[in-house]
Design a protein around this motif. Sequence first.
Motif, PDB file in Angstrom:
ATOM      1  N   VAL A 314      32.640  46.473  41.474  1.00 32.32           N
ATOM      2  CA  VAL A 314      33.125  46.544  42.860  1.00 32.32           C
ATOM      3  C   VAL A 314      33.541  45.148  43.318  1.00 32.32           C
ATOM      4  O   VAL A 314      34.615  44.950  43.894  1.00 32.32           O
ATOM      5  N   GLU A 315      32.687  44.151  43.022  1.00 33.36           N
ATOM      6  CA  GLU A 315      33.010  42.761  43.406  1.00 33.36           C
ATOM      7  C   GLU A 315      34.322  42.300  42.785  1.00 33.36           C
ATOM      8  O   GLU A 315      35.154  41.690  43.433  1.00 33.36           O
ATOM      9  N   GLY A 317      36.665  44.204  41.766  1.00 36.91           N
ATOM     10  CA  GLY A 317      37.764  45.055  42.192  1.00 36.91           C
ATOM     11  C   GLY A 317      38.357  45.861  41.056  1.00 36.91           C
ATOM     12  O   GLY A 317      39.529  46.212  41.078  1.00 36.91           O
ATOM     13  N   GLU A 318      37.569  46.123  40.032  1.00 34.09           N
ATOM     14  CA  GLU A 318      38.051  46.920  38.891  1.00 34.09           C
ATOM     15  C   GLU A 318      37.419  48.307  38.936  1.00 34.09           C
ATOM     16  O   GLU A 318      36.207  48.435  39.158  1.00 34.09           O
ATOM     17  N   ASN A 319      38.238  49.310  38.713  1.00 38.97           N
ATOM     18  CA  ASN A 319      37.699  50.665  38.720  1.00 38.97           C
ATOM     19  C   ASN A 319      37.615  51.196  37.287  1.00 38.97           C
ATOM     20  O   ASN A 319      38.577  51.726  36.763  1.00 38.97           O
ATOM     21  N   LYS A 398      35.075  36.854  43.244  1.00 37.04           N
ATOM     22  CA  LYS A 398      35.554  37.729  42.165  1.00 37.04           C
ATOM     23  C   LYS A 398      35.382  37.048  40.813  1.00 37.04           C
ATOM     24  O   LYS A 398      34.954  37.667  39.833  1.00 37.04           O
TER      25      LYS A 398
END
Length: 528
Positions: A314-315, A317-319, A398
């Motif tokens: 989440v930090e 920003g990768e799914n 990030k």
Amino acid sequence: MDFGAITKHSVLHAKPSGLLFQYGTAGFRMKAEHLDHIMFRMGLLAVLRSKQTKSTIGVMVTASHNPEEDNGVKLVDPLGEMLAPSWEEYATCLANAEEEDMQRVLIDISEKEAVDLQQDAFVVIGRDTRPSSEKLSQSVIDGVTVLGGQFHDYGLLTTPQLHYMVCCRNTSGLYGMATIEGYYQKLSKAFVELTKQASRSGDEFRSLKVDCANGIGALKLKEMEHYLSQGLSVQLFNDGTKGKLNHLCGADFVKSHQKPPQGMEIKSNERCCSFDGDADRIVYYYCDADGHFHLIDGDKIATLISSFLKELLVEIGENLNVGVVQTAYANGNSTRYLEEVMKVPVYCTKTGVKHLHHKAQEFDIGVYFEANGHGTALFSKAVEDKVKQLAGELEDKKGKAAKILRNIIDLFNQAAGDAIADMLVIEAILALKSLTVQQWDALYTDLPNRQLKVKVADRKVISTTDAERQAVTPPGLQEAINDLVKKYRLSRAFVRPSGTEDVIRVYAEADSQESADSLAHEVSLAVF
Ligand code: NG1
Ligand code: ZN
């Protein structure tokens, strides 16, 4: 193949008559005195497997958490994984062959698998600290050399260290250096980087008591200690200098008796863990101020690890798709917590790490643990590459998260569940999140449960389906279990034949310990 030489050596490793041998969930395992011929023959088989895969094959001499008098052996496939199932059958066949049939069995295997007998073969060998292990590993070497194979004997190693060596040797060093220093350096570098980032301080955070089951884990942790610098201070117990291997101590004892090991003094709220005899399993625990013992098993380890990995993603920003793999023994509340609170998909496989490992490979990130503390996390090649790239490119929060993830990936032993590597991962996560062992334990409360063993004339009469959660035979057994389960709240129960002992295992859980005990007892009666 020089059959004259094979026969000459084979008679020196004669098969005891009247015994049947089977390559089970954990290879061959039994009283050490019956194993000499198996070791010799597994040396032969490892050479054939090495020729066929054109890769280095591993042979580990250990009986893990079994009593000191036992021993065992298993083969390790090229990427550090368990031996392929079809070869397990060859292993069983070869182990049971009479002297005069050996030649035919070896030729059969070579023909079926199209083994090029001219191909070079290389086998690496490791062993645990059992008194019988050294001689037995010599018998493996005898088997390897008589078939013209080359070998490297690593001597004393934990099981996961041997898996690591095999993986390194077959991936041109990309996974790490295939030496014990290489292993320590890879893990300690990642661990030291991670704990540098941790904000928490104070001795109580850095110190950990480790019960080494009087096994190989003690030796290897002592060797590793100075690599860890200030990040962690371990205090070793049951280090093999006094007690007997696995006797009243170790991860298996602590998990199955749900009490602390002997030989370890525990003050209230101290963070403790136990390895098993070959250091591929770990469980944590502590005693609270009232003296109550709290076990933190493989399910809670999987929960801690998967929630941490999800937070990092989440930090960053990768799914990515993160999955958790368990067996039927996973506590019902762990599954509920993972699915309902953490929203992580959970899958159930048959018992035995090869099944969990295989399933976990389907995800970008697959976390797998058996409740008994055997497990690790797997990262797809694409994820590893991506994380490396992001750790170099991203900045600020990030970038920090990506660097943490890169080091966590390095810290896991992806070849096999590894008590030392898992311990360092857990310690790093607790440090980074400033979590106490009590806060970790409080993620969810285990449902009271009970495991029983039942001796029956023939355990094979029970067969199962649905990842061992439903009995198919004998007829009527599953219906009987269903009726018993209905009598209790939050209840679940199943039976399955053990793959490592001549018993039926019964598992039950329910809303209270009394109910779980009584359900397990009633189900064990239904087995007869
Ligand atoms: P079996 O004996 O098949 O239940 C046991 C453990 C497995 C696994 C293997 C190999 C339980 C209930 N079963 O298998 O999880 O670790 O030994 O060591 O703990
Ligand atoms: Zn083990």
